[in-house]
Design a protein around this motif. Structure first.
Motif, PDB file in Angstrom:
ATOM      1  N   LEU A   1       0.838  -1.207   0.000  1.00  0.00           N
ATOM      2  CA  LEU A   1       0.000   0.000   0.000  1.00  0.00           C
ATOM      3  C   LEU A   1       0.872   1.256   0.000  1.00  0.00           C
ATOM      4  CD1 LEU A   1      -2.828  -1.105   2.440  1.00  0.00           C
ATOM      5  CD2 LEU A   1      -3.097  -0.497   0.025  1.00  0.00           C
ATOM      6  N   ASP A   2       2.036   1.164   0.641  1.00  0.00           N
ATOM      7  CA  ASP A   2       2.973   2.278   0.575  1.00  0.00           C
ATOM      8  C   ASP A   2       3.474   2.465  -0.854  1.00  0.00           C
ATOM      9  OD1 ASP A   2       4.470   4.238   2.342  1.00  0.00           O
ATOM     10  OD2 ASP A   2       6.137   3.320   1.272  1.00  0.00           O
TER      11      ASP A   2
ATOM     12  N   LEU B   1      -6.021  10.238  -3.322  1.00  0.00           N
ATOM     13  CA  LEU B   1      -5.067   9.143  -3.271  1.00  0.00           C
ATOM     14  C   LEU B   1      -4.823   8.708  -1.831  1.00  0.00           C
ATOM     15  CD1 LEU B   1      -2.809   7.303  -4.439  1.00  0.00           C
ATOM     16  CD2 LEU B   1      -1.272   9.300  -4.301  1.00  0.00           C
ATOM     17  N   LEU B   2      -4.562   9.663  -0.949  1.00  0.00           N
ATOM     18  CA  LEU B   2      -4.265   9.324   0.439  1.00  0.00           C
ATOM     19  C   LEU B   2      -5.480   8.725   1.143  1.00  0.00           C
ATOM     20  CD1 LEU B   2      -2.358   9.247   2.812  1.00  0.00           C
ATOM     21  CD2 LEU B   2      -2.870  11.658   3.254  1.00  0.00           C
TER      22      LEU B   2
ATOM     23  N   ASP C   1      -8.442   4.225   3.526  1.00  0.00           N
ATOM     24  CA  ASP C   1      -9.615   3.350   3.545  1.00  0.00           C
ATOM     25  C   ASP C   1      -9.203   1.888   3.438  1.00  0.00           C
ATOM     26  OD1 ASP C   1     -11.523   5.313   3.842  1.00  0.00           O
ATOM     27  OD2 ASP C   1     -11.990   5.461   1.707  1.00  0.00           O
ATOM     28  N   THR C   2      -8.290   1.605   2.513  1.00  0.00           N
ATOM     29  CA  THR C   2      -7.847   0.226   2.301  1.00  0.00           C
ATOM     30  C   THR C   2      -7.097  -0.297   3.518  1.00  0.00           C
ATOM     31  OG1 THR C   2      -7.646   0.662  -0.072  1.00  0.00           O
ATOM     32  CG2 THR C   2      -6.575  -1.307   0.764  1.00  0.00           C
ATOM     33  N   VAL C   3      -6.224   0.526   4.083  1.00  0.00           N
ATOM     34  CA  VAL C   3      -5.479   0.120   5.279  1.00  0.00           C
ATOM     35  C   VAL C   3      -6.435  -0.244   6.403  1.00  0.00           C
ATOM     36  CG1 VAL C   3      -3.982   0.960   7.133  1.00  0.00           C
ATOM     37  CG2 VAL C   3      -3.365   1.379   4.758  1.00  0.00           C
TER      38      VAL C   3
ATOM     39  N   GLY D   1       6.828   6.790   0.333  1.00  0.00           N
ATOM     40  CA  GLY D   1       5.439   7.029  -0.042  1.00  0.00           C
ATOM     41  C   GLY D   1       4.799   8.110   0.810  1.00  0.00           C
ATOM     42  N   LEU D   2       4.930   7.973   2.135  1.00  0.00           N
ATOM     43  CA  LEU D   2       4.382   8.982   3.042  1.00  0.00           C
ATOM     44  C   LEU D   2       5.065  10.329   2.839  1.00  0.00           C
ATOM     45  CD1 LEU D   2       3.920   7.135   6.464  1.00  0.00           C
ATOM     46  CD2 LEU D   2       2.133   8.023   4.957  1.00  0.00           C
ATOM     47  N   ASP D   3       6.373  10.300   2.702  1.00  0.00           N
ATOM     48  CA  ASP D   3       7.126  11.538   2.518  1.00  0.00           C
ATOM     49  C   ASP D   3       6.599  12.323   1.322  1.00  0.00           C
ATOM     50  OD1 ASP D   3       9.085  13.538   2.425  1.00  0.00           O
ATOM     51  OD2 ASP D   3      10.510  12.250   1.392  1.00  0.00           O
TER      52      ASP D   3
END
Length: 334
Positions: free
Chosen positions: A64-65, A94-95, A100-102, A169-171
Motif C-alpha cells: 500500500l505504501d 489518493l491518500l 480506507d484500504t489500510v 510514499g508517506l514523505d
C-alpha cells in the motif's frame, strides 16, 4: 517507536529512496512469503494465527505504501506543473483511498476496529478545526487521521516527526499535501514551530489540523523519563501533573500555543482513544493478535470563543484537557 531521535534523510537520499523502494518491496515480499506460508501452517497449532496475520499485514502495508508512491508518480505525469486545486484534490483522494484500504484490511487481518464512544462534533462548518489527539498504541495516528477524513469530511493537515521522511510514499504524498515534518528536539530550537505556524496560517474554513501534543507514543518508560526530566529541570507544576497522569504523557505546549494564537477563529477538538494503548512493544502487539478490543474514540469539541489564546491560559487549559483524557481512559479499563 520513538521517532524524535532519528534524523531525516538528506534530500538526495529521499530521492534515491523513491527509486529503490519498489526493489525493497519486492525483496521484502520474497523474504516474507515463506514466513507467510509457515504462518498459515502453524495456525493449526496457534489458533490465533498470529504469525500468519502479522506477516500478511506487513506485506499489505508495504504494497500500500508502494501504491502511494506510484500514485504520486502518476499524478506528476498527468499534471507536470504540480499546482492548482485539482493537484491538491487528486492527492487527497489518493491518500484517503489508501487509508480506507489500510483500515479495511487491518480490521479483516488483525481485528483493528475503530468505534466511537459518542457522536463527534466537528464544530462550525465555516471555521477551521484544530485537533489535539492522544498518542498511544499501534497505528493510532493513522486511525485518527482516517476518522477525521471519513467522518468529518476533512482530510487533516498533520504535524509529524521528520524521521517519517524515511518512508518514501508517506514523505512524497504528505509533502505535496503540505503537512509539517517537525525536526528532532535536539538543537532544533524555534525551527520546530515554523511548520506548525505555517500550517495554522494556511488553514481554510473547511480544513483541519491534527497535532499530537505528547510528541511520542505513551509507554511506561517514556512516562518515567518525562517525569525525571521535569524533576531535574525543577518544573514543579508540570512534574505534579505528570505524576498524576497514568495513561498519557503531559502535553508539550509550545506547538499548541503557536497554533491557537495563530488561529483564534478555529474550533478545537480533543481526541482520546482507548483499548490498545497498553500495547507498547512489538512483542505485546504480536501477542495481542487478533485484537479483541476495539480502538474506542471519544472527542470533545470547543467553540473558538471558549478556547483561551493567552499562552499561560492555553497551557493550563490543555493540561486540564489531558487530565480529562487520562480519567476517561482509566474509566475504559484499558
Amino acid at each position: 517507536m520513538a521517532m524524535g531521535g532519528i534524523k531525516p534523510p538528506p534530500v538526495f537520499v529521499r530521492r534515491l529512496l523513491r527509486l529503490v523502494w519498489p526493489v525493497v518491496a519486492i525483496a521484502v515480499t520474497f523474504v516474507a512469503a515463506p514466513v507467510l506460508v509457515a504462518g498459515a501452517l502453524w495456525s493449526v497449532v496457534d489458533r490465533r494465527a498470529r504469525l500468519f496475520r502479522a506477516t500478511g499485514m506487513l506485506l499489505l502495508v508495504v504494497w500500500l505504501d508502494q501504491q502511494l508512491l506510484w500514485g504520486c508518480w502518476r499524478l506528476r505525469v498527468q499534471e507536470p506543473l504540480g499546482s492548482g486545486p485539482q493537484w491538491q484534490a487528486d492527492h487527497e483522494k489518493l491518500l484517503v483511498d489508501v487509508l480506507d484500504t489500510v483500515m479495511r484490511l487491518a480490521r479483516k487481518w488483525v481485528g483493528f476496529e475503530v468505534r466511537l464512544d459518542a457522536v463527534m462534533d466537528f464544530g462550525e462548518p465555516d471555521r477551521p478545526l484544530i485537533s489535539f489527539a492522544r498518542h498511544a498504541g499501534p497505528a493510532d495516528s493513522v486511525a485518527v487521521a482516517w476518522l477525521l477524513s471519513r467522518t468529518a469530511g476533512r482530510l487533516p493537515r498533520i504535524v509529524l516527526a521528520d524521521a517519517l521522511r524515511w518512508d518514501p510514499g508517506l514523505d512524497l504524498v504528505l509533502t505535496r499535501l503540505g503537512s509539517s515534518f517537525v525536526p528532532s528536539a535536539s538543537g532544533a530550537g524555534d525551527d520546530r514551530l515554523l511548520g506548525v505556524r505555517r500550517l495554522a496560517d494556511s488553514l481554510a474554513p473547511k480544513d483541519a489540523l491534527l497535532i499530537f501534543p505528547e510528541g511520542e507514543n505513551w509507554t511506561p518508560d517514556r512516562r518515567h523519563r518525562r517525569i525525571e526530566r521535569l524533576r531535574a529541570a525543577g518544573q514543579q507544576a508540570r512534574l505534579r501533573q505528570a505524576e498524576r497522569l497514568r495513561n498519557v504523557l503531559p502535553p508539550k505546549t509550545k506547538g499548541a500555543i503557536a497554533t491557537l494564537m495563530a488561529r483564534p477563529d478555529a474550533d478545537v477538538m480533543i481526541v482520546a482513544h482507548a483499548g490498545l494503548g497498553r500495547l507498547t512493544s512489538p512483542r505485546a502487539i504480536y501477542n495481542a493478535l487478533p485484537f479483541d478490543r476495539p480502538f474506542l474514540v471519544r472527542t470533545w469539541t470547543y467553540a473558538a470563543t471558549d478556547v483561551p489564546r493567552d499562552p499561560a491560559a492555553i497551557e493550563t487549559w490543555l493540561a486540564d484537557r489531558w487530565s480529562e483524557i487520562d480519567a476517561w481512559v482509566d474509566a475504559q479499563d484499558e
